[in-house]
Design a protein around this motif. Sequence first.
Motif, short mmCIF file in Angstrom:
data_model
loop_
_atom_site.label_atom_id
_atom_site.label_comp_id
_atom_site.label_asym_id
_atom_site.label_seq_id
_atom_site.Cartn_x
_atom_site.Cartn_y
_atom_site.Cartn_z
N ARG A 3 13.39 -61.12 9.94
CA ARG A 3 13.47 -61.43 8.62
C ARG A 3 13.27 -59.35 7.19
NH1 ARG A 3 9.90 -65.21 6.08
NH2 ARG A 3 8.19 -63.61 7.49
N ILE A 4 14.99 -59.31 6.73
CA ILE A 4 14.15 -58.09 5.98
C ILE A 4 13.60 -58.68 4.41
CG2 ILE A 4 15.38 -56.54 4.02
CD1 ILE A 4 17.59 -55.76 5.68
N LEU A 5 12.42 -58.51 4.16
CA LEU A 5 11.86 -58.88 2.76
C LEU A 5 12.16 -58.05 1.79
CD1 LEU A 5 8.70 -60.15 4.93
CD2 LEU A 5 10.49 -61.18 4.38
N LYS A 6 12.43 -57.01 2.16
CA LYS A 6 12.61 -55.89 1.44
C LYS A 6 13.37 -54.82 1.37
CE LYS A 6 11.37 -52.01 -1.50
NZ LYS A 6 12.29 -51.00 -0.91
N ASP A 7 14.45 -55.01 0.76
CA ASP A 7 15.61 -53.98 1.54
C ASP A 7 15.37 -52.19 0.58
OD1 ASP A 7 18.00 -52.35 2.76
OD2 ASP A 7 18.78 -54.13 1.85
N LEU A 8 16.32 -51.19 0.79
CA LEU A 8 15.68 -50.05 0.55
C LEU A 8 16.45 -49.69 -1.16
CD1 LEU A 8 17.40 -48.15 2.90
CD2 LEU A 8 15.18 -47.66 2.49
N ASP A 9 15.38 -49.13 -1.53
CA ASP A 9 16.12 -49.06 -3.16
C ASP A 9 17.25 -47.79 -3.42
OD1 ASP A 9 14.25 -50.81 -4.75
OD2 ASP A 9 12.72 -49.72 -4.34
N LEU A 10 16.93 -46.54 -2.54
CA LEU A 10 17.26 -45.96 -3.15
C LEU A 10 18.92 -46.09 -2.03
CD1 LEU A 10 14.91 -42.97 -1.75
CD2 LEU A 10 15.76 -43.29 -3.92
N GLU A 11 19.46 -44.82 -2.41
CA GLU A 11 21.37 -45.36 -1.74
C GLU A 11 21.10 -44.00 -1.15
OE1 GLU A 11 24.40 -45.89 -1.06
OE2 GLU A 11 23.81 -46.66 -2.59
N ILE A 12 21.70 -44.64 0.91
CA ILE A 12 21.60 -43.25 1.59
C ILE A 12 22.38 -42.74 2.00
CG2 ILE A 12 18.64 -44.60 1.76
CD1 ILE A 12 20.64 -46.01 4.65
N GLU A 13 23.44 -43.50 1.39
CA GLU A 13 25.13 -43.13 1.80
C GLU A 13 25.08 -41.56 1.98
OE1 GLU A 13 28.61 -45.10 0.41
OE2 GLU A 13 29.63 -43.47 0.76
N GLY A 14 25.56 -41.02 3.08
CA GLY A 14 25.79 -39.25 3.44
C GLY A 14 23.71 -38.79 3.25
N LYS A 15 23.19 -39.13 3.78
CA LYS A 15 22.13 -38.53 4.19
C LYS A 15 21.21 -39.00 4.61
CE LYS A 15 20.39 -38.91 -1.12
NZ LYS A 15 21.35 -39.80 -2.03
N HIS A 16 20.50 -38.33 5.36
CA HIS A 16 19.67 -38.38 6.63
C HIS A 16 18.30 -39.07 6.34
CE1 HIS A 16 21.77 -34.62 8.68
NE2 HIS A 16 21.61 -34.20 7.11
N VAL A 17 18.47 -40.11 7.48
CA VAL A 17 17.24 -41.36 7.21
C VAL A 17 16.78 -41.21 8.22
CG1 VAL A 17 17.11 -43.46 7.74
CG2 VAL A 17 19.05 -43.13 6.33
N LEU A 18 15.32 -41.08 8.07
CA LEU A 18 14.00 -40.67 9.20
C LEU A 18 13.63 -42.15 8.93
CD1 LEU A 18 12.03 -39.39 11.34
CD2 LEU A 18 11.29 -37.90 9.19
N ILE A 19 13.59 -42.87 10.25
CA ILE A 19 12.55 -43.78 9.94
C ILE A 19 11.11 -44.11 10.32
CG2 ILE A 19 11.93 -47.02 11.01
CD1 ILE A 19 15.81 -46.89 11.06
#
Length: 179
Positions: A81-97
Motif C-alpha cells: 500500500r502506498i501511504l505517502k507518495d513523493l512530493d517532488l517532481e521526478i520526471e527526467g531525474k535520477h532516482v536512488l531508492i
Amino acid sequence: MHNDVEEILFSKEDISRKVKELGEKISKDYNRDDEVVVVGVLKGANVFMADLIREIDIPVYIDFMAVSSYGYSTESSGIVRILKDLDLEIEGKHVLIIEDIIDTGLTLKYLTDNLKSRNIKSLKICTLLDKPKRRKCDLNIDYIGFEIPDKFIVGYGIDYGEKYRNLPYVASLKEETYK
Ligand code: PRP
Ligand code: MN
Ligand code: MG
C-alpha cells in the motif's frame, strides 16, 4: 543491550563504517551535475537515510515514500500500500531508492515498477541489509551494505510490531518475542 535481543549482528560502529563506504561509492558513481533524487522508503529507511545522505557529497534532493506490506505481521502480505507518495517532481531525474532491508523483494518490486513508469532518467537501489534467501522476485540491487541470514532482524529503523526501531544497532530477536 535490549532484553529481547538475541545477538547484535552489526554494531553502531560497523554500521557507521559501512554507511561511509556506501556514501563514497554513491558520490563517485553519479556526476556532480546529475539531478539525483534520493527517496527513502518509510518508515524503516528513516534512520539509514538520515545517516547516508550526510556521507554523500554531491548535491541531491531528498524525498520520501511511505509504503507498507508487513503491518504487524512477520510475513510479507505481497500487497503493497502506498501511504505517502513523493512530493517532488521526478520526471527526467535520477532516482536512488533507499531501503533498510530487502527480504522477499515484493515491496521494492512494486515501488520500482511504479517509479519506472514516471519517465525518470535512471533508477538505482541502495539497501543496508539484504536477505537474498527469501527473495520471491527478480531485483537488481545496486548498493548493498550487508548480506544477512534468514533471521528476524530489528533495530536501526527496522521494527517488529512497530517496536525496536530506535535501537542503534542491528540485532536478531529472541525467539520467544515473536513466537
Ligand atoms: C519492511 C522493510 C522493507 C520491506 C522489506 O517494511 O522496511 O521496506 O519490509 O520486505 P520485502 O522485501 O519482503 O518486501 P514494512 O512493510 O515492515 O514497513 P516499515 O518500513 O514501515 O516497517
Ligand atoms: Mn519498510
Ligand atoms: Mg516493518
